[in-house]
Motif scaffolding. Sequence first.
Motif, PDB file in Angstrom:
ATOM      1  N   ALA A  83      32.853  55.440  31.509  1.00 37.58           N
ATOM      2  CA  ALA A  83      31.962  54.934  32.558  1.00 37.58           C
ATOM      3  C   ALA A  83      32.748  54.584  33.818  1.00 37.58           C
ATOM      4  CB  ALA A  83      31.203  53.707  32.050  1.00 37.58           C
ATOM      5  N   MET A  84      33.913  53.977  33.641  1.00 39.50           N
ATOM      6  CA  MET A  84      34.759  53.631  34.785  1.00 39.50           C
ATOM      7  C   MET A  84      35.278  54.887  35.476  1.00 39.50           C
ATOM      8  SD  MET A  84      34.876  50.300  35.072  1.00 39.50           S
ATOM      9  CE  MET A  84      36.349  49.946  36.022  1.00 39.50           C
ATOM     10  N   ALA A  85      35.631  55.908  34.696  1.00 41.08           N
ATOM     11  CA  ALA A  85      36.137  57.156  35.265  1.00 41.08           C
ATOM     12  C   ALA A  85      35.061  57.857  36.087  1.00 41.08           C
ATOM     13  CB  ALA A  85      36.622  58.077  34.141  1.00 41.08           C
ATOM     14  N   ILE A 120      36.481  68.232  36.436  1.00 39.42           N
ATOM     15  CA  ILE A 120      36.487  67.494  35.170  1.00 39.42           C
ATOM     16  C   ILE A 120      37.116  68.401  34.123  1.00 39.42           C
ATOM     17  CG2 ILE A 120      35.111  66.404  33.356  1.00 39.42           C
ATOM     18  CD1 ILE A 120      33.022  65.718  35.415  1.00 39.42           C
ATOM     19  N   GLU A 121      38.125  67.868  33.462  1.00 40.35           N
ATOM     20  CA  GLU A 121      38.855  68.662  32.476  1.00 40.35           C
ATOM     21  C   GLU A 121      38.912  67.901  31.160  1.00 40.35           C
ATOM     22  OE1 GLU A 121      43.374  70.479  31.881  1.00 40.35           O
ATOM     23  OE2 GLU A 121      42.718  69.770  33.847  1.00 40.35           O
ATOM     24  N   VAL A 122      38.547  68.575  30.093  1.00 41.78           N
ATOM     25  CA  VAL A 122      38.648  68.007  28.749  1.00 41.78           C
ATOM     26  C   VAL A 122      39.574  68.917  27.957  1.00 41.78           C
ATOM     27  CG1 VAL A 122      37.394  67.201  26.717  1.00 41.78           C
ATOM     28  CG2 VAL A 122      36.264  67.180  28.953  1.00 41.78           C
ATOM     29  N   ALA A 123      40.719  68.397  27.545  1.00 38.23           N
ATOM     30  CA  ALA A 123      41.723  69.270  26.940  1.00 38.23           C
ATOM     31  C   ALA A 123      42.583  68.519  25.933  1.00 38.23           C
ATOM     32  CB  ALA A 123      42.608  69.861  28.028  1.00 38.23           C
ATOM     33  N   PRO A 124      43.183  69.237  24.979  1.00 37.80           N
ATOM     34  CA  PRO A 124      44.119  68.601  24.047  1.00 37.80           C
ATOM     35  C   PRO A 124      45.355  68.098  24.791  1.00 37.80           C
ATOM     36  CG  PRO A 124      43.472  70.782  23.280  1.00 37.80           C
ATOM     37  CD  PRO A 124      43.000  70.665  24.675  1.00 37.80           C
ATOM     38  N   LEU A 125      46.003  67.113  24.227  1.00 42.68           N
ATOM     39  CA  LEU A 125      47.160  66.490  24.864  1.00 42.68           C
ATOM     40  C   LEU A 125      48.277  67.495  25.138  1.00 42.68           C
ATOM     41  CD1 LEU A 125      48.584  63.927  25.842  1.00 42.68           C
ATOM     42  CD2 LEU A 125      49.289  63.497  23.486  1.00 42.68           C
ATOM     43  N   ALA A 126      48.432  68.469  24.265  1.00 43.27           N
ATOM     44  CA  ALA A 126      49.513  69.451  24.428  1.00 43.27           C
ATOM     45  C   ALA A 126      49.407  70.195  25.756  1.00 43.27           C
ATOM     46  CB  ALA A 126      49.485  70.449  23.269  1.00 43.27           C
ATOM     47  N   TYR A 127      48.195  70.300  26.308  1.00 39.71           N
ATOM     48  CA  TYR A 127      47.981  71.014  27.564  1.00 39.71           C
ATOM     49  C   TYR A 127      48.491  70.237  28.773  1.00 39.71           C
ATOM     50  CZ  TYR A 127      44.834  74.319  25.179  1.00 39.71           C
ATOM     51  OH  TYR A 127      44.302  75.280  24.353  1.00 39.71           O
ATOM     52  N   MET A 128      48.887  68.976  28.562  1.00 38.92           N
ATOM     53  CA  MET A 128      49.356  68.140  29.678  1.00 38.92           C
ATOM     54  C   MET A 128      50.822  68.383  30.010  1.00 38.92           C
ATOM     55  SD  MET A 128      46.683  66.406  30.560  1.00 38.92           S
ATOM     56  CE  MET A 128      45.628  67.753  30.006  1.00 38.92           C
ATOM     57  N   ARG A 129      51.554  69.027  29.111  1.00 38.43           N
ATOM     58  CA  ARG A 129      52.998  69.206  29.310  1.00 38.43           C
ATOM     59  C   ARG A 129      53.280  70.041  30.570  1.00 38.43           C
ATOM     60  NH1 ARG A 129      57.106  68.150  26.122  1.00 38.43           N
ATOM     61  NH2 ARG A 129      55.749  67.793  24.334  1.00 38.43           N
ATOM     62  N   GLY A 130      54.251  69.584  31.348  1.00 43.82           N
ATOM     63  CA  GLY A 130      54.677  70.332  32.524  1.00 43.82           C
ATOM     64  C   GLY A 130      53.832  70.117  33.761  1.00 43.82           C
ATOM     65  N   ARG A 131      52.833  69.231  33.681  1.00 44.78           N
ATOM     66  CA  ARG A 131      51.944  69.019  34.821  1.00 44.78           C
ATOM     67  C   ARG A 131      52.233  67.671  35.494  1.00 44.78           C
ATOM     68  NH1 ARG A 131      45.909  69.880  32.783  1.00 44.78           N
ATOM     69  NH2 ARG A 131      45.558  69.626  35.019  1.00 44.78           N
ATOM     70  N   THR A 132      51.857  67.556  36.767  1.00 44.58           N
ATOM     71  CA  THR A 132      51.875  66.269  37.469  1.00 44.58           C
ATOM     72  C   THR A 132      50.447  65.977  37.887  1.00 44.58           C
ATOM     73  OG1 THR A 132      54.115  66.625  38.285  1.00 44.58           O
ATOM     74  CG2 THR A 132      52.792  64.960  39.407  1.00 44.58           C
ATOM     75  N   LEU A 133      49.929  64.828  37.493  1.00 45.14           N
ATOM     76  CA  LEU A 133      48.509  64.515  37.659  1.00 45.14           C
ATOM     77  C   LEU A 133      48.325  63.506  38.789  1.00 45.14           C
ATOM     78  CD1 LEU A 133      47.756  64.211  33.843  1.00 45.14           C
ATOM     79  CD2 LEU A 133      47.525  66.239  35.275  1.00 45.14           C
ATOM     80  N   ASP A 134      48.026  64.021  39.986  1.00 46.61           N
ATOM     81  CA  ASP A 134      47.796  63.172  41.159  1.00 46.61           C
ATOM     82  C   ASP A 134      46.299  62.965  41.380  1.00 46.61           C
ATOM     83  OD1 ASP A 134      50.506  62.911  41.903  1.00 46.61           O
ATOM     84  OD2 ASP A 134      50.459  64.875  42.875  1.00 46.61           O
ATOM     85  N   ASN A 135      45.953  61.809  41.982  1.00 51.09           N
ATOM     86  CA  ASN A 135      44.569  61.507  42.390  1.00 51.09           C
ATOM     87  C   ASN A 135      43.550  61.816  41.293  1.00 51.09           C
ATOM     88  OD1 ASN A 135      45.267  60.745  45.128  1.00 51.09           O
ATOM     89  ND2 ASN A 135      45.679  62.922  45.478  1.00 51.09           N
ATOM     90  N   ALA A 136      43.877  61.387  40.084  1.00 45.76           N
ATOM     91  CA  ALA A 136      43.003  61.660  38.935  1.00 45.76           C
ATOM     92  C   ALA A 136      42.775  60.386  38.133  1.00 45.76           C
ATOM     93  CB  ALA A 136      43.611  62.743  38.046  1.00 45.76           C
ATOM     94  N   PHE A 137      41.639  60.337  37.451  1.00 45.01           N
ATOM     95  CA  PHE A 137      41.376  59.276  36.466  1.00 45.01           C
ATOM     96  C   PHE A 137      41.597  59.938  35.107  1.00 45.01           C
ATOM     97  CE2 PHE A 137      39.149  55.077  36.083  1.00 45.01           C
ATOM     98  CZ  PHE A 137      39.324  54.937  34.718  1.00 45.01           C
ATOM     99  N   ILE A 138      42.625  59.481  34.400  1.00 45.02           N
ATOM    100  CA  ILE A 138      43.052  60.140  33.172  1.00 45.02           C
ATOM    101  C   ILE A 138      42.810  59.219  31.980  1.00 45.02           C
ATOM    102  CG2 ILE A 138      44.954  61.352  32.053  1.00 45.02           C
ATOM    103  CD1 ILE A 138      46.247  61.005  35.066  1.00 45.02           C
ATOM    104  N   ILE A 139      42.152  59.725  30.964  1.00 45.37           N
ATOM    105  CA  ILE A 139      41.910  58.952  29.744  1.00 45.37           C
ATOM    106  C   ILE A 139      42.573  59.672  28.571  1.00 45.37           C
ATOM    107  CG2 ILE A 139      40.179  58.065  28.126  1.00 45.37           C
ATOM    108  CD1 ILE A 139      38.217  57.946  30.466  1.00 45.37           C
ATOM    109  N   LEU A 140      43.461  58.979  27.901  1.00 49.25           N
ATOM    110  CA  LEU A 140      44.046  59.478  26.654  1.00 49.25           C
ATOM    111  C   LEU A 140      43.382  58.723  25.516  1.00 49.25           C
ATOM    112  CD1 LEU A 140      46.035  60.918  24.804  1.00 49.25           C
ATOM    113  CD2 LEU A 140      47.778  59.229  25.432  1.00 49.25           C
TER     114      LEU A 140
END
Length: 329
Positions: A146-148, A213-233
Amino acid sequence: MSLTEIMIDMPAEHEKNVFGQFDIFAKKIERTMHVTLIARDGNVKILGEEVYAQKAEKILTQLTELSRRGNTISEQNVDYAISLVFEGKEDGMLEIDKDVICHTLLGKPIKPKTLGQKKYVDAIRKQMITFGIGPAGTGKTYLAMAMAITAFKNNDVNRIILTRPAIEAGEKLGFLPGDLQSKIDPYLRPLYDALYQIMGAESFIKNSEKGLIEVAPLAYMRGRTLDNAFIILDEAQNTTPAQMKMFLTRIGFGSKVVITGDSTQKDLPAGSTSGLDVAVRVLKNIEDITICNLTSKDVVRHPLVQKIVKAYEEYEKVSNKPKNRRRKV
């Protein structure tokens, strides 16, 4: 024993809501407080020992005000009002009720329902990284979603990224039919469900196609830099220490992160260390990071779920106690 009689104003249109179907909530208050409640002509008479009658008055006053604000009173509301009165925090319910995060597609307001949830939501607003740790039913993921969505709609962030480790809960992904995406989707289903309820399927699909809006497994986060995003793990208890470090070092400028998990429900291989447990120990003293520990008091599902969580908490406390060893003489 000092008996007393207290009269409070409760309009007829709120009486049914506060007393519950077949007066089930009123009977619970009577049993807990050892008082008698008599409703008549827009008033409720409370009869009982003075100290408990006063507590019952505070409970009914809080519930009546919640009803006046348009809330449907639930058993969870009644139980929580009772517990707050015993803790001397009876004003807490009305303060919590003021905090509306957003509304669902059907217009239902989403707001924290306990003091623990309110603290969690406030931390998300204030901090760059927030850990929400607690048992099932405490609203960790749903409130973060809801916050995101609120931040996204207000243009505070450019996109939403939702991720989970794809760890099997006693089952093997390899035996499931379909390609990798179809095997992973069931693990991300709770995230989809929350998105559909708050944002709507059509809006989600449109923003998803745009990459907003992206919904993805954690493994897909490797090698990325996440700017200006609301990220929920989500389900962070199933990360390894290496995965958690990888995720935390992806965070860029203008981003906000919420990490949720339940340390008592790990699906990692036996003997493995949870990345969530390590992160809490390593990061606990860093500014701009808040660790919120939710408990069975913050469970807002069916009251039976709260009892189950409480029973497991007590069982695990006993199980984890070191056993006294007898010394050999």
